[in-house]
Design an enzyme around this catalytic site. Structure first.
Site, short mmCIF file in Angstrom:
data_model
loop_
_atom_site.label_atom_id
_atom_site.label_comp_id
_atom_site.label_asym_id
_atom_site.label_seq_id
_atom_site.Cartn_x
_atom_site.Cartn_y
_atom_site.Cartn_z
N LYS A 139 76.06 -50.52 8.44
CA LYS A 139 75.21 -50.82 7.29
C LYS A 139 74.49 -52.16 7.50
O LYS A 139 73.31 -52.30 7.15
CB LYS A 139 76.05 -50.88 6.01
CG LYS A 139 75.24 -51.30 4.78
CD LYS A 139 76.07 -51.25 3.52
CE LYS A 139 75.23 -51.70 2.31
NZ LYS A 139 75.96 -51.57 1.03
N ARG A 218 65.13 -27.95 28.25
CA ARG A 218 63.73 -27.99 28.70
C ARG A 218 62.79 -27.73 27.54
O ARG A 218 61.76 -28.38 27.39
CB ARG A 218 63.50 -26.96 29.80
CG ARG A 218 64.14 -27.34 31.13
CD ARG A 218 63.65 -26.44 32.23
NE ARG A 218 63.94 -25.04 31.95
CZ ARG A 218 63.33 -24.01 32.53
NH1 ARG A 218 62.36 -24.23 33.39
NH2 ARG A 218 63.68 -22.77 32.24
N HIS A 279 67.87 -10.53 26.80
CA HIS A 279 67.35 -10.74 25.45
C HIS A 279 68.43 -10.52 24.38
O HIS A 279 68.22 -9.86 23.37
CB HIS A 279 66.13 -9.86 25.18
CG HIS A 279 65.00 -10.12 26.12
ND1 HIS A 279 64.47 -11.37 26.30
CD2 HIS A 279 64.32 -9.30 26.94
CE1 HIS A 279 63.49 -11.31 27.20
NE2 HIS A 279 63.38 -10.07 27.61
N GLU A 333 69.21 -14.82 36.13
CA GLU A 333 68.89 -16.18 35.69
C GLU A 333 70.12 -17.09 35.66
O GLU A 333 70.02 -18.28 35.98
CB GLU A 333 68.27 -16.14 34.29
CG GLU A 333 66.90 -15.50 34.23
CD GLU A 333 65.81 -16.42 34.73
OE1 GLU A 333 66.05 -17.63 34.85
OE2 GLU A 333 64.71 -15.92 35.03
N ASN A 429 70.12 -1.53 14.68
CA ASN A 429 71.03 -0.41 14.85
C ASN A 429 71.44 -0.27 16.31
O ASN A 429 70.62 -0.39 17.19
CB ASN A 429 70.37 0.89 14.39
CG ASN A 429 70.26 0.97 12.88
OD1 ASN A 429 71.20 0.66 12.16
ND2 ASN A 429 69.10 1.38 12.39
N ARG A 449 68.39 4.75 13.05
CA ARG A 449 69.49 5.08 13.97
C ARG A 449 69.09 6.20 14.93
O ARG A 449 69.51 6.21 16.09
CB ARG A 449 70.74 5.46 13.17
CG ARG A 449 72.02 5.48 14.00
CD ARG A 449 73.23 5.23 13.14
NE ARG A 449 73.16 3.91 12.54
CZ ARG A 449 73.57 2.79 13.13
NH1 ARG A 449 74.07 2.84 14.34
NH2 ARG A 449 73.47 1.64 12.52
#
Length: 525
Positions: A139, A218, A279, A333, A429, A449
């Site tokens: 403080k 990055r 993904h 990757e 789904n 679905r």
């Protein structure tokens, strides 16, 4: 404002680097004050230091619970040196200014991480005086330098050397922010531990989270977004945040998100298993007699999508696996595994295209048992965050009810339960097709679905006939099973619970297929 440091208070739990830091302060003419264990350590090192009790005129008492909570300490920290009234109060009450505070806190998080820790031990490792001094010093950072960890000793000493015994305002501000972040994280850890012990719901009225920045990334999901990785010290389960980075390109935000999803799936299995994730969804997954067998089978699930994917192994990555990966134009990757065998790591790190690019992370051993029961996950939303139990439940034979006239064979049951574990980690789904313990088709993230079924069957191609199917939720209409059966699926697993269950089951009976119900949904949004 820049003021020379003339008096410092040291009270540290982590004593690494303490003697050297203290000695260099005294060489600059800084008077040192210290508490119990820190004082003893400095005296033993031959460093001139006064005990805090000499300043307060009160001994440490109550097993060290009371030592620094005194006006002669906090007055020396909080006084505004350019306010005549404050200066007069200091003179009247014999309060000496304290220009630097070096405090790191009792190891509460390390204490509660110990298996079977007693509540009394945890409570005794809740620091009170330390956070109070940090907050007072932070403080008043216009005048006081606050140091919370040994990693900052060198920076402070360098500034003293450069500024004739003073610390710049810029560094004081930075260290003050760090001090408040430290106490916030510390209090959050205590609050969460107490809630876990005492709140029967596990969802207390106030929930706090805090993390320590491990690294800048990055960029975020896209190059125009900034991002960083923060570590929650309260999480002891093997994770990406605690993994050892073994080499490759700098980790990106998307790498970490995908690797986290792959690692979560790999933790479902005790037997050798590999997940191929793209993904944030598995495009391939398999168990095998060896980890190399599992890798080859997992890659076969969708070889096109597997290029540029991330991999999770639940066994150390061996040379046979590394040779498979670097052959035939394959590339990924990033890879996360419990460990990397020396010859396998050498091949991955020296092979052209691989060595400088593929990121390797070692977590140490893990499996289903590494996931603590009752652990929770957090998802931010604008204006707040959501907290829920992690979906750690796995369907077993005992959970299944055969709904059709034909029951699945033992081999089909094995495939259904395998596909069900994978489906938990596919965005809804979700439909997963498997041949044995190998994924052959995935339908992920579809708005209907039946579309998910059709996508999974398309991905499976000529491997759909004879495959089994797991769905993360019930079929609202018979059209999903109809599409699966038309592609040659022979057995299906789903939670059940639709108002049209009878029609769905009748569709399977008409085609001689087996269907089992679990009674448990596994949405993942």
């Amino acid at each position: 404002m820049t003021l020379a440091i003339r008096r410092a208070l040291l009270s540290v739990s982590d004593k690494s680097g303490l003697e050297d830091f203290a000695r260099q302060l005294t060489e600059r003419g800084v008077e040192l004050l210290a508490t119990g264990g820190t004082h003893q350590r400095l005296v033993a090192a031959g460093i001139s230091v006064r005990e805090v009790a000499d300043v307060t005129k009160f001994p440490e008492m109550m097993d060290g619970r009371v030592k620094t909570l005194h006006p002669r300490i906090h007055g020396g920290l909080l006084a505004l040196r350019d306010d005549p009234a404050h200066v007069a109060a200091m003179e009247e009450h014999a309060i000496g200014a304290i220009d630097l505070v070096c405090v790191n806190l009792y190891p509460f998080e390390a204490t509660v991480a110990k298996p079977g820790v007693a509540r009394s031990d945890a409570i005794e490792n809740i620091d009170i005086g330390g956070p109070s001094m940090l907050r007072s010093a932070a403080k008043n950072h216009r005048f006081v330098t606050v140091v919370t960890e040994p990693g900052d000793y060198a920076r402070v000493l360098a500034e003293l050397a450069a500024n004739d015994g003073a610390v710049s305002e810029e560094l004081r501000r930075e260290l003050a922010q760090k001090a408040f972040a430290t106490t916030a994280r510390y209090d959050a850890a205590i609050s969460r531990w107490l809630a876990a012990q005492d709140d029967p719901t596990g969802f207390p009225a106030t929930m706090a989270f805090a993390g320590t920045k491990q690294q800048d990334l990055r960029y975020g999901e896209n190059p125009h977004q900034a991002a960083a990785l923060y570590v929650d010290a309260g999480v002891l389960e093997p994770s990406l945040a605690s993994a050892e980075f073994r080499g490759g390109k700098e980790l990106s935000y998307n790498n970490l998100v995908d690797l986290d999803a792959a690692l979560a799936l790999a933790k479902e299995f005790d037997e050798p298993f590999v997940a191929v994730t793209k993904h944030n969804n598995p495009c391939g997954a398999a168990c095998g007699d060896t980890i190399a067998d599992a890798l080859e089978a997992a890659w076969s699930g969708d070889p096109l999508s597997a290029f540029g994917s991330v991999l999770a192994f639940n066994r150390p990555l061996d040379l046979a696996s590394a040779k498979f990966l670097v052959a035939g134009g394959r590339f990924v990757e990033a890879i996360v595994a419990p460990a990397f065998e020396t010859d396998a790591e050498e091949l991955l790190r020296t092979k052209p295209k691989w060595g400088k690019n593929v990121r390797l992370l070692a977590t140490g051993p893990f499996g289903p048992a590494a996931r603590p029961a009752g652990s929770r996950e957090v998802r931010p939303i604008l204006g707040g965050f959501l907290v829920q139990d992690r979906d750690l439940a796995a369907d077993s034979v005992d959970d299944l009810t055969t709904a059709t006239e034909r029951a699945p064979s033992d081999e089909q049951l094995e495939g259904l339960l395998f596909a069900s574990k994978v489906a938990k980690h596919v965005k809804s789904n979700a439909i997963v097709l498997a041949q044995g313990r190998t994924v052959v088709g995935v339908g992920a993230g579809q708005m209907s679905r039946v579309d998910a079924v059709q996508l999974a069957c398309h991905k499976a191609g000529d491997r759909a006939p004879g495959a089994v199917l797991a769905s993360d939720a019930f079929f609202p209409f018979p059209d999903g099973p109809e599409a699966a059966l038309a592609a040659g699926i022979v057995a299906l697993l789903q939670p059940g619970g639709s108002i049209r269950d009878d029609a769905v089951i009748a569709t399977c009976n008409a085609r001689g297929a087996a269907m089992v119900l679990t009674g448990r949904r596994h949405f993942r949004h």
